[in-house]
Design a protein around this motif. Structure first.
Motif, PDB file in Angstrom:
ATOM      1  N   VAL A   1      23.328  28.134 -15.403  1.00 22.10           N
ATOM      2  CA  VAL A   1      23.819  27.065 -14.528  1.00 22.10           C
ATOM      3  C   VAL A   1      25.332  27.037 -14.605  1.00 22.10           C
ATOM      4  O   VAL A   1      25.905  27.083 -15.685  1.00 22.10           O
ATOM      5  N   ILE A   2      25.966  26.963 -13.431  1.00 28.40           N
ATOM      6  CA  ILE A   2      27.415  26.796 -13.374  1.00 28.40           C
ATOM      7  C   ILE A   2      27.703  25.639 -12.430  1.00 28.40           C
ATOM      8  O   ILE A   2      27.322  25.681 -11.258  1.00 28.40           O
ATOM      9  N   ILE A   3      28.359  24.610 -12.980  1.00 30.19           N
ATOM     10  CA  ILE A   3      28.728  23.454 -12.166  1.00 30.19           C
ATOM     11  C   ILE A   3      30.183  23.098 -12.415  1.00 30.19           C
ATOM     12  O   ILE A   3      30.766  23.465 -13.427  1.00 30.19           O
TER      13      ILE A   3
ATOM     14  N   VAL B   1      27.841  15.786 -11.214  1.00 26.90           N
ATOM     15  CA  VAL B   1      27.976  17.111 -10.604  1.00 26.90           C
ATOM     16  C   VAL B   1      28.822  16.989  -9.348  1.00 26.90           C
ATOM     17  O   VAL B   1      28.454  16.288  -8.406  1.00 26.90           O
ATOM     18  N   ILE B   2      29.972  17.664  -9.346  1.00 22.98           N
ATOM     19  CA  ILE B   2      30.843  17.675  -8.167  1.00 22.98           C
ATOM     20  C   ILE B   2      30.491  18.860  -7.279  1.00 22.98           C
ATOM     21  O   ILE B   2      30.390  18.739  -6.066  1.00 22.98           O
ATOM     22  N   LYS B   3      30.286  20.020  -7.884  1.00 19.60           N
ATOM     23  CA  LYS B   3      29.963  21.241  -7.133  1.00 19.60           C
ATOM     24  C   LYS B   3      28.988  22.079  -7.954  1.00 19.60           C
ATOM     25  O   LYS B   3      29.181  22.273  -9.150  1.00 19.60           O
ATOM     26  N   LEU B   4      27.935  22.556  -7.322  1.00 20.36           N
ATOM     27  CA  LEU B   4      26.962  23.442  -7.961  1.00 20.36           C
ATOM     28  C   LEU B   4      27.241  24.862  -7.478  1.00 20.36           C
ATOM     29  O   LEU B   4      27.160  25.152  -6.290  1.00 20.36           O
ATOM     30  N   TYR B   5      27.588  25.738  -8.407  1.00 24.85           N
ATOM     31  CA  TYR B   5      27.903  27.121  -8.064  1.00 24.85           C
ATOM     32  C   TYR B   5      26.708  28.040  -8.259  1.00 24.85           C
ATOM     33  O   TYR B   5      26.524  28.997  -7.511  1.00 24.85           O
ATOM     34  N   ASN B   6      25.906  27.780  -9.305  1.00 33.13           N
ATOM     35  CA  ASN B   6      24.797  28.667  -9.627  1.00 33.13           C
ATOM     36  C   ASN B   6      23.749  27.880 -10.398  1.00 33.13           C
ATOM     37  O   ASN B   6      24.076  27.102 -11.281  1.00 33.13           O
ATOM     38  N   ASN B   7      22.468  28.098 -10.059  1.00 30.32           N
ATOM     39  CA  ASN B   7      21.381  27.458 -10.796  1.00 30.32           C
ATOM     40  C   ASN B   7      20.192  28.405 -10.835  1.00 30.32           C
ATOM     41  O   ASN B   7      19.493  28.577  -9.844  1.00 30.32           O
ATOM     42  N   LEU B   8      19.983  29.036 -11.961  1.00 27.00           N
ATOM     43  CA  LEU B   8      18.863  29.959 -12.134  1.00 27.00           C
ATOM     44  C   LEU B   8      17.741  29.333 -12.968  1.00 27.00           C
ATOM     45  O   LEU B   8      16.920  30.041 -13.537  1.00 27.00           O
TER      46      LEU B   8
ATOM     47  N   LYS C   1      21.473  18.614  -7.868  1.00 25.53           N
ATOM     48  CA  LYS C   1      22.147  18.386  -6.589  1.00 25.53           C
ATOM     49  C   LYS C   1      23.555  17.876  -6.833  1.00 25.53           C
ATOM     50  O   LYS C   1      23.816  17.178  -7.810  1.00 25.53           O
ATOM     51  N   GLU C   2      24.453  18.212  -5.930  1.00 28.06           N
ATOM     52  CA  GLU C   2      25.814  17.709  -6.010  1.00 28.06           C
ATOM     53  C   GLU C   2      25.782  16.193  -5.847  1.00 28.06           C
ATOM     54  O   GLU C   2      25.038  15.659  -5.035  1.00 28.06           O
TER      55      GLU C   2
ATOM     56  N   ILE D   1      30.867  35.614 -19.028  1.00 27.08           N
ATOM     57  CA  ILE D   1      30.260  34.278 -19.137  1.00 27.08           C
ATOM     58  C   ILE D   1      29.432  33.990 -17.887  1.00 27.08           C
ATOM     59  O   ILE D   1      28.299  33.514 -17.975  1.00 27.08           O
ATOM     60  N   VAL D   2      29.987  34.281 -16.728  1.00 31.23           N
ATOM     61  CA  VAL D   2      29.292  34.027 -15.460  1.00 31.23           C
ATOM     62  C   VAL D   2      27.999  34.835 -15.378  1.00 31.23           C
ATOM     63  O   VAL D   2      26.956  34.325 -14.953  1.00 31.23           O
TER      64      VAL D   2
END
Length: 105
Positions: free
Chosen positions: A52-54, A79-86, A92-93, A46-47
């Motif tokens: 986008v992973i938030i 959005v609490i935490k942004l891990y990945n944004n392609l 923004k958090e 999945i990752v």
């Protein structure tokens, strides 16, 4: 002779009603839509596929948006935490983004 005609008539009616009920059951609309969807074997898969992973806070409230016959449930997710944004979108958090989970109608 009358007994045979009655038996054949009753058998034909039973067969007709049974066939009609079976046809109705097989061709009736269900509450679940049938669609093609990706499936994954693991979280790692999945990752690798995600754009986008938030981590976010999803409210219970949503609004419905209708496009043709399709109804979307749209949530305003904080959005609490942004891990990945392609993507080309800037995320923004702390800000709120709109999300509509697939498969909801």
């Amino acid at each position: 002779m009358k007994k045979m005609i009655t038996t054949v008539t009753v058998a034909a009616m039973v067969a007709g009603v049974g066939a009609g009920l079976a046809y109705k059951e097989l061709n009736s609309a269900s509450n679940h839509s049938v669609a093609l969807a990706k499936t994954f074997s693991s979280i790692d898969d999945i990752v690798k596929d995600a754009k986008v992973i938030i981590k976010g806070k999803v409210p219970k409230e949503y609004r419905k948006e209708v496009v043709g016959e399709i109804v979307f449930h749209v949530y305003d997710v904080q959005v609490i935490k942004l891990y990945n944004n392609l993507t080309d979108q800037e995320i923004k958090e702390g800000e709120t983004v709109e999300m509509s989970p697939p498969g909801y109608n």
